[in-house]
Design a protein around this motif. Sequence first.
Motif, PDB file in Angstrom:
ATOM      1  N   MET A   1       0.834  -1.206   0.000  1.00 22.56           N
ATOM      2  CA  MET A   1       0.000   0.000   0.000  1.00 22.56           C
ATOM      3  C   MET A   1       0.868   1.256   0.000  1.00 22.56           C
ATOM      4  N   LEU A   2       1.951   1.233   0.778  1.00 25.02           N
ATOM      5  CA  LEU A   2       2.860   2.376   0.809  1.00 25.02           C
ATOM      6  C   LEU A   2       3.482   2.620  -0.567  1.00 25.02           C
ATOM      7  N   ASP A   3       3.821   1.550  -1.270  1.00 20.00           N
ATOM      8  CA  ASP A   3       4.334   1.698  -2.635  1.00 20.00           C
ATOM      9  C   ASP A   3       3.332   2.455  -3.507  1.00 20.00           C
ATOM     10  N   ALA A   4       2.057   2.087  -3.399  1.00 19.36           N
ATOM     11  CA  ALA A   4       1.030   2.731  -4.211  1.00 19.36           C
ATOM     12  C   ALA A   4       0.878   4.206  -3.837  1.00 19.36           C
ATOM     13  N   ILE A   5       0.930   4.494  -2.545  1.00 24.60           N
ATOM     14  CA  ILE A   5       0.808   5.891  -2.091  1.00 24.60           C
ATOM     15  C   ILE A   5       1.978   6.711  -2.620  1.00 24.60           C
ATOM     16  N   ARG A   6       3.172   6.146  -2.563  1.00 21.69           N
ATOM     17  CA  ARG A   6       4.341   6.852  -3.091  1.00 21.69           C
ATOM     18  C   ARG A   6       4.238   7.071  -4.589  1.00 21.69           C
ATOM     19  N   ASN A   7       3.402   6.243  -5.243  1.00 23.84           N
ATOM     20  CA  ASN A   7       3.198   6.389  -6.685  1.00 23.84           C
ATOM     21  C   ASN A   7       1.970   7.247  -6.985  1.00 23.84           C
ATOM     22  N   GLY A   8       1.416   7.897  -5.953  1.00 22.69           N
ATOM     23  CA  GLY A   8       0.342   8.847  -6.188  1.00 22.69           C
ATOM     24  C   GLY A   8      -1.054   8.395  -5.817  1.00 22.69           C
ATOM     25  N   SER A   9      -1.224   7.168  -5.319  1.00 19.54           N
ATOM     26  CA  SER A   9      -2.556   6.704  -4.939  1.00 19.54           C
ATOM     27  C   SER A   9      -3.113   7.555  -3.799  1.00 19.54           C
ATOM     28  N   ASN A  10      -4.395   7.881  -3.898  1.00 18.03           N
ATOM     29  CA  ASN A  10      -5.065   8.709  -2.900  1.00 18.03           C
ATOM     30  C   ASN A  10      -5.666   7.842  -1.793  1.00 18.03           C
ATOM     31  N   THR A  11      -4.890   6.897  -1.294  1.00 18.72           N
ATOM     32  CA  THR A  11      -5.339   6.015  -0.218  1.00 18.72           C
ATOM     33  C   THR A  11      -5.189   6.721   1.114  1.00 18.72           C
ATOM     34  N   LYS A  12      -6.263   6.713   1.908  1.00 15.98           N
ATOM     35  CA  LYS A  12      -6.345   7.537   3.111  1.00 15.98           C
ATOM     36  C   LYS A  12      -6.293   6.758   4.413  1.00 15.98           C
ATOM     37  N   GLY A  13      -6.503   5.429   4.357  1.00 17.98           N
ATOM     38  CA  GLY A  13      -6.540   4.682   5.602  1.00 17.98           C
ATOM     39  C   GLY A  13      -6.467   3.192   5.383  1.00 17.98           C
ATOM     40  N   TYR A  14      -6.131   2.475   6.451  1.00 17.37           N
ATOM     41  CA  TYR A  14      -5.959   1.021   6.412  1.00 17.37           C
ATOM     42  C   TYR A  14      -6.520   0.421   7.697  1.00 17.37           C
ATOM     43  N   PHE A  15      -7.397  -0.586   7.544  1.00 16.95           N
ATOM     44  CA  PHE A  15      -8.004  -1.258   8.688  1.00 16.95           C
ATOM     45  C   PHE A  15      -7.705  -2.753   8.610  1.00 16.95           C
ATOM     46  N   ALA A  16      -6.920  -3.234   9.547  1.00 11.11           N
ATOM     47  CA  ALA A  16      -6.601  -4.665   9.585  1.00 11.11           C
ATOM     48  C   ALA A  16      -7.852  -5.438  10.019  1.00 11.11           C
ATOM     49  N   TRP A  17      -8.179  -6.456   9.272  1.00 10.44           N
ATOM     50  CA  TRP A  17      -9.281  -7.346   9.657  1.00 10.44           C
ATOM     51  C   TRP A  17      -8.682  -8.591  10.283  1.00 10.44           C
ATOM     52  N   SER A  18      -9.151  -8.910  11.479  1.00 12.24           N
ATOM     53  CA  SER A  18     -10.060  -8.168  12.339  1.00 12.24           C
ATOM     54  C   SER A  18      -9.380  -7.983  13.695  1.00 12.24           C
ATOM     55  N   PHE A  19      -9.974  -7.165  14.536  1.00 12.17           N
ATOM     56  CA  PHE A  19      -9.333  -6.907  15.822  1.00 12.17           C
ATOM     57  C   PHE A  19      -9.353  -8.154  16.700  1.00 12.17           C
ATOM     58  N   LEU A  20     -10.507  -8.823  16.768  1.00 12.06           N
ATOM     59  CA  LEU A  20     -10.649 -10.052  17.557  1.00 12.06           C
ATOM     60  C   LEU A  20     -10.965 -11.232  16.641  1.00 12.06           C
ATOM     61  N   ASP A  21     -10.695 -12.427  17.121  1.00 10.98           N
ATOM     62  CA  ASP A  21     -11.195 -13.626  16.450  1.00 10.98           C
ATOM     63  C   ASP A  21     -12.713 -13.642  16.600  1.00 10.98           C
ATOM     64  N   CYS A  22     -13.415 -13.398  15.505  1.00  7.79           N
ATOM     65  CA  CYS A  22     -14.874 -13.354  15.595  1.00  7.79           C
ATOM     66  C   CYS A  22     -15.493 -14.388  14.659  1.00  7.79           C
TER      67      CYS A  22
END
Length: 505
Positions: A429-450
Amino acid sequence: MTRAGFYSLLLLLFPVTAALYLAAAAENYSRSDFPADFVFGSGTGAYQYEGAAFEDGRAPSIWDTFAHSGHVNGVTGDVACDGYHKYKDDVKLMSDTGLEAFRISLSWSRLIPNGRGPVNPLGLQYYNKLIDDLISHGIQPHVTLHHLDLPQALESEYGGWLNRKIVKDFTAYADVCFREFGDRVSFWTTVNEANIFATGGYSEGLIAPGRCSPSIRTGCFGNSSTEPYIVGHNILLAHSATWKLYRKKYKATQKGYVGFSIYTWGMVPYSNAKEDIIATQRLKDFIIGWLIDPLIFGDYPEIVKRRAKGRIPALTKYESKQTKGSFDFIGLNFYMVFSVEDDRSLPDFDKWNFWTDVGVKIFNIDSGNTPPDQLPVMPWGLSTLLEYIKQVYGNPPIYIHENGQSLKRNGTLNDTPRVEYLRGYIGGMLDAIRNGSNTKGYFAWSFLDCLELDGYEHSFGLYYVDLDDAELKRYQKLSAIWYSNFLKGSNAISEVGENVFVSLK
């Protein structure tokens, strides 16, 4: 660049890009390498997390019905992680981990049990407390209105998302949420994984409400060749009406954002044959373009309209005008990469469905070293997807709403493969941002084992939940330690302590 331009470039450069697919993602990075307004978090879904399915006025959703019919590996979300009662402890864990944001969904049937009408005061109280607790710990709430869990009352009354009545009811529900929580919530997503909800729930019968043609799955009912398109159409209408409502009634005072979520993959041709390259673009048009094109361009992709002719509703001029531009961001759920082969075989007429319209065979790409219970780590798949979104759709704001590693629930806290997965994909994702992607956030799935689609056999959590313990005790995994260290400024290749290499069993 237009879609046609991107496709032509792919035809020209395929031998080169195929070699670049093996390039490694950024590895030596830290939190400070991301833009100042970038947000990192984690997330969960109401039915998978809350439990308390029959408490304090909550009514059943289509997921309750689906799970109680035995479709989720024989288990249900009646208790799940018991987040309804344990949310304060969980928010404390989030704070200790260093989460900057947390993505929750609201259970429509907990807040408005009949789908419309009176608001349940105890449901309202729960979500107010949860949102307030997140904010008091410095965690930004991102809220999804519909995480595949429509109130069963609306499904039973008029067929739910198959009926245009859902547009009015969904907008009214959203209005309640904006009114009650919008003073503290700035980021809203209307429908989670809209494309997968429509196909999985109405073409394959694999998720709630479990509809499909009888020829597709034993005991199924529905029409796999028409219903996914009807549902997708109604979702677009409900989403755009909700976005318009927020703009007109709440935007000036609350200053928030309303987005739309789809599930997607990395997609590359199986070979350099022209047919496979065309098939790869066709899959992108069906998986991404089907529901994103109307938001950007005001209409469905031509290939989708042509292949589903007579079965996909047409966007009227009014609907096209209302839908075009009706988003503030796009949420992407991303887990894996597929190679795509053209499939010219035609099924029997009664087995026609969404996927026969797509006309491809897909194969999971792997180096050959990934165990069968795990997802391969292919960060370039995410990088190339974000580049595609940038080039074809004008670089809209993007949030990676879900990304995580599936592992067998075996009691170990040593989830090294999840650490490698998160580290790789955040780097991609960082590679894409450095290449100009307008990515604003990242959410790891998931916080708990659900609760997941296979029940509790596999999990994605940063924290282990002991289902054999009456208190459902949470335990920190190696991945939680790595993610916490990263969020607090450590280098992404930093080692973590060996003391977590233990087993609970």
